[in-house]
Enzyme design. Structure first.
Site, PDB file in Angstrom:
ATOM      1  N   LEU A 187       0.863  -1.169   0.000  1.00 45.56           N
ATOM      2  CA  LEU A 187       0.000   0.000   0.000  1.00 45.56           C
ATOM      3  C   LEU A 187       0.902   1.222   0.000  1.00 45.56           C
ATOM      4  CD1 LEU A 187      -2.700  -0.924   2.707  1.00 45.56           C
ATOM      5  CD2 LEU A 187      -2.896  -1.116   0.218  1.00 45.56           C
ATOM      6  N   ASP A 188       0.490   2.277  -0.703  1.00 45.71           N
ATOM      7  CA  ASP A 188       1.262   3.512  -0.698  1.00 45.71           C
ATOM      8  C   ASP A 188       1.481   4.004   0.725  1.00 45.71           C
ATOM      9  OD1 ASP A 188       1.174   3.473  -3.443  1.00 45.71           O
ATOM     10  OD2 ASP A 188      -0.422   4.971  -3.609  1.00 45.71           O
ATOM     11  N   LEU A 189       2.545   4.753   0.915  1.00 48.49           N
ATOM     12  CA  LEU A 189       2.826   5.368   2.211  1.00 48.49           C
ATOM     13  C   LEU A 189       1.599   6.095   2.764  1.00 48.49           C
ATOM     14  CD1 LEU A 189       4.868   6.543   4.380  1.00 48.49           C
ATOM     15  CD2 LEU A 189       5.159   8.451   2.781  1.00 48.49           C
ATOM     16  N   THR A 247      -1.570   5.637   2.068  1.00 49.80           N
ATOM     17  CA  THR A 247      -2.794   4.834   2.116  1.00 49.80           C
ATOM     18  C   THR A 247      -2.817   3.982   3.375  1.00 49.80           C
ATOM     19  OG1 THR A 247      -2.800   4.707  -0.305  1.00 49.80           O
ATOM     20  CG2 THR A 247      -4.200   3.148   0.867  1.00 49.80           C
TER      21      THR A 247
END
Length: 449
Positions: free
Chosen positions: A292-294, A296
């Site tokens: 997951l993105d930083l 998110t």
């Protein structure tokens, strides 16, 4: 220097130069100068620039400065060329030595013309000319130190267009006029680019591909803030919270601001992966199965055994792990549900941003459904069918998608200080057939917004 009609109070001027790489640090007076510039761009006499026509939008910049007598004002610039011209009255000129560049480019352009339709020969000759043109760029800083463009990037080659962004033009002009730089703001105005990754009126940080070495030098001698380090925020040791666990795998609730895996530079070691490695010292394999993105939050899957890790990765590659995300979008979405399907790739001049590219991009498909509408915003459920980097963020913000960026998106949308600067994107659920037990596993996390 352009003077303010109503001069700001000297006590309101910034004491330190905010980092041009921190979008959240755009100074209010620099924003005011930017809005004054937008008003100019909307005047009838600017119509020949045709900024509202597809593909003609442009990145602009303003630099808040102080004259030797203490009078505040600002400079303004556009990136690259405008309407085929490098120099336009009232705008900061390019940073190259005009006479030196003409000595290279004028005969070089004639050579390229003589090569006619031989594209390979023209490309080869253009590559030969580029270093000579780059040698005409020199940049000063507040200490009076001057360095050549190619020296700033050595031992690497400078990317094409390095030095032509608004920021280096503005700083070069300020030093040439004996003005003290105070703050910078860069923004997009006009139609979105064909890649769809810019929005009129939004502020953007300096690009990561062309500007870091140049601006690091040009800000030398000024009291300036360092660039932000995303992923370095303190996260409670108890995170991430476990949502599901058995002897084969674990599913956690990743908080916003914690990396899924360590950063590539090696400077950012804290992550879900490193924390799980401490919790499960006997685990084999790589643990975190996807990312997951930083920015998110939400459900993240990890494997304790190497064989389970491989099996889960195969399920991801086959599209047999079902994911659902929830987000608030900054805008009114047209329609109630649908599918977004357009290819994407990384912007090599501004990593980690991703852009639409129908030629070189990879397939990216996302299903979406409206959950609620309120206050000019739209709550949406996303079901990604592929797993491209920033897929949901780009599919939300791009005009080919929903044309409404996720609230708080620092890369593709606008800041949301009312939410503590977080991105309103959450991985709500994950469902799959357990590769070791055959059981159906469904894990959910409560949406925190």
């Amino acid at each position: 220097m352009i003077r303010f009609i109503s001069p700001p109070d000297v006590s309101d001027l910034p004491a330190r130069f905010p980092s041009p790489f921190d979008r959240a640090a755009v100074h209010p007076i620099a924003q005011r100068a930017a809005m004054d510039t937008v008003a100019v761009l909307q005047l009838p006499e600017m119509a020949p620039w045709r900024l509202d026509e597809p593909g003609n939008g442009k990145m602009f910049g303003v630099l808040l400065v102080v004259a030797p007598d203490g009078t505040p004002g600002y400079l303004r610039a556009f990136s690259g060329m405008m309407a085929g011209q490098w120099v336009i009255d009232g705008w900061a000129p390019p940073a190259y030595d005009a006479a030196a560049r003409d000595a290279v480019w004028i005969p070089g352009e004639a050579e390229l013309y003589d090569l006619g339709a031989d594209d390979d020969a023209r490309t080869a000759r253009s590559r030969e000319l580029l270093p000579a043109i780059q040698n005409t760029y020199h940049f000063a800083n507040a200490r009076g130190e001057v360095r050549a463009l190619r020296d700033l990037f050595a031992p690497k080659e400078p990317p094409g267009g390095a030095g032509d962004c608004a920021a280096p033009k503005l700083l070069a002009q300020a030093y040439a006029q004996g003005l003290r730089p105070l703050a910078l703001a860069e923004f997009w105005w006009g139609a979105p680019p064909r890649t769809g990754d810019r929005r009129a009126g939004s502020f953007y940080p300096a690009c990561q591909g062309k500007c870091p070495p140049i601006l690091a030098h040009m800000l030398g001698g000024l009291p300036a803030d360092p660039p932000p380090v995303f992923g370095a925020a303190a996260i409670a040791e108890s995170e991430p919270r476990v949502l599901y666990e058995d002897e084969y795998l674990v599913v956690v609730d990743k908080p916003c601001g914690l990396l899924s895996v360590p950063g590539r530079s090696g400077l950012l070691r804290d992550s879900v992966s490193t924390r799980l490695r401490v919790r499960y010292p006997d685990a084999t394999g790589q643990l975190v199965v996807h990312r997951l993105d930083l920015d998110t939050s939400g459900v993240l899957l990890a494997a304790k055994r190497a064989t389970t890790f491989s099996a889960l990765q195969r399920l991801f590659s086959l599209g047999e792990i079902r994911k659902r995300y929830v987000a608030w979008l900054d805008g009114e979405v047209v329609g109630d549900e649908g599918v977004i399907d357009f290819p994407m790739r990384v912007d090599i001049d501004d990593r980690p941003r991703q852009i639409h590219d129908p030629v070189h991009g990879k397939a990216a498909v996302t299903g979406w459904q409206v959950l609620a509408r309120a206050g000019g915003r739209t709550k949406v459920a996303f079901t990604p069918h592929t797993g491209r980097t920033h897929q949901l963020r780009v599919h939300a913000s791009n005009p080919l998608g929903l044309d409404a960026p996720i609230v708080g998106d620092r890369l593709y949308g606008r800041r949301a200080p009312e939410y503590g600067e977080r991105l309103l994107l959450h991985a709500e659920s994950l469902a799959f057939t357990h590769p070791d037990t055959g059981a159906e596993v469904v894990v959910t996390s409560v949406v925190p917004f």
